[in-house]
Design a protein around this motif. Structure first.
Motif, short mmCIF file in Angstrom:
data_model
loop_
_atom_site.label_atom_id
_atom_site.label_comp_id
_atom_site.label_asym_id
_atom_site.label_seq_id
_atom_site.Cartn_x
_atom_site.Cartn_y
_atom_site.Cartn_z
N ARG A 1 0.34 -5.78 0.77
CA ARG A 1 -0.98 -6.49 2.16
C ARG A 1 -1.71 -7.53 1.32
O ARG A 1 -2.65 -8.38 1.23
CB ARG A 1 -1.69 -5.42 1.05
N SER B 1 -2.66 -9.02 3.79
CA SER B 1 -2.73 -8.84 5.77
C SER B 1 -3.32 -7.78 5.97
O SER B 1 -4.10 -6.57 4.46
CB SER B 1 -1.47 -8.37 5.14
N ASP B 2 -3.24 -7.30 6.68
CA ASP B 2 -4.49 -5.41 7.31
C ASP B 2 -3.70 -4.78 6.63
O ASP B 2 -2.49 -4.83 6.46
CB ASP B 2 -5.69 -5.76 8.48
N ALA B 3 -4.26 -2.95 6.97
CA ALA B 3 -4.19 -2.09 7.15
C ALA B 3 -2.33 -1.79 7.55
O ALA B 3 -1.30 -1.01 7.69
CB ALA B 3 -4.75 -1.02 7.41
N ASP C 1 0.87 -1.16 -0.30
CA ASP C 1 -0.33 -0.65 0.15
C ASP C 1 0.81 1.32 0.00
O ASP C 1 2.30 1.01 0.19
CB ASP C 1 -0.86 -0.45 1.21
#
Length: 212
Positions: A71, A87-89, A65
């Motif tokens: 991500r 994957s998350d933020a 990102d």
């Protein structure tokens, strides 16, 4: 032309022919070597105005990102299995899907990186199975199709031992409840005779009350 001159000319032509054959052979070897050992390509990176970028290599695709956090990863993992990681933020792995030699697997992770749920096909029967685990990654619930093709569900204690077991077939269903020692203490459902009833047992597993 004398015999000596003719012999000299023939000898010269033969030398030229040998050189041509060597050159042709060398060219063939070069072509084969190039075909068997292709050039290694550098990773390809594509970005946009936000700072997000995607990297493509021979083994897969990685998406980052704008903050530079990974991500998405798609490709072959360290063991050579095709896989997809999401994957998350915060960059923490939350979902992973991969294909093993004998079964596909989908795993879900909590924010601490612990595996909390898993969906897969069993290696032996190739039947579907869904497993839920606690924060210690101990199995607490399993729903699956067993070796006999019957839908089954198991409830587990914190020590990973079965506390209750539920199954059904075309004629009926039954529930088995166990204590911490694994002894069956209660059974409800269809008996082998075809009747439905309830059976309560003591710590030794002996029946103390039943209906009918």
């Amino acid at each position: 032309m004398s015999d000596a001159e003719l012999a000299a000319r023939v000898d010269g032509l033969e030398r030229v022919a040998r050189r041509h054959r060597l050159c042709a052979l060398g060219a063939l070897v070069l072509v084969l070597a190039t075909a068997q050992a292709p050039a290694v390509s550098a990773p390809v990176v594509v970005g946009d105005a936000t700072g997000a970028r995607t990297t493509l290599t021979a083994k897969g695709l990685t998406v980052r990102d704008a903050a530079g956090r990974v991500r998405t990863t798609l490709g072959l993992d360290a063991d050579g299995y095709p896989s997809l990681d999401l994957s998350d933020a915060s960059g923490r792995l939350r979902e992973s899907m991969y294909l093993l030699t004998d079964r596909p697997v989908l795993r879900l992770f909590d924010t601490a990186g612990k595996r909390r749920a898993e969906l897969f096909l069993a290696s032996d029967t190739q039947n579907g199975e869904f497993v839920i685990t606690d924060a210690a990654q101990v199995t607490r619930l399993a729903v699956f199709v067993g070796a006999k093709g019957l839908p089954e569900m198991g409830l587990y204690g914190a020590d990973n031992t079965v506390r209750a077991y539920f199954s059904a077939d075309d004629d009926g269903s039954y529930l088995v409840m166990k204590d911490a020692h694994g002894t069956t203490r209660a059974v409800a459902g269809q008996y082998t005779s075809g009747k439905f009833g309830f059976d309560v047992r003591n710590a030794a597993g002996s029946s103390v009350w039943s209906r009918p």
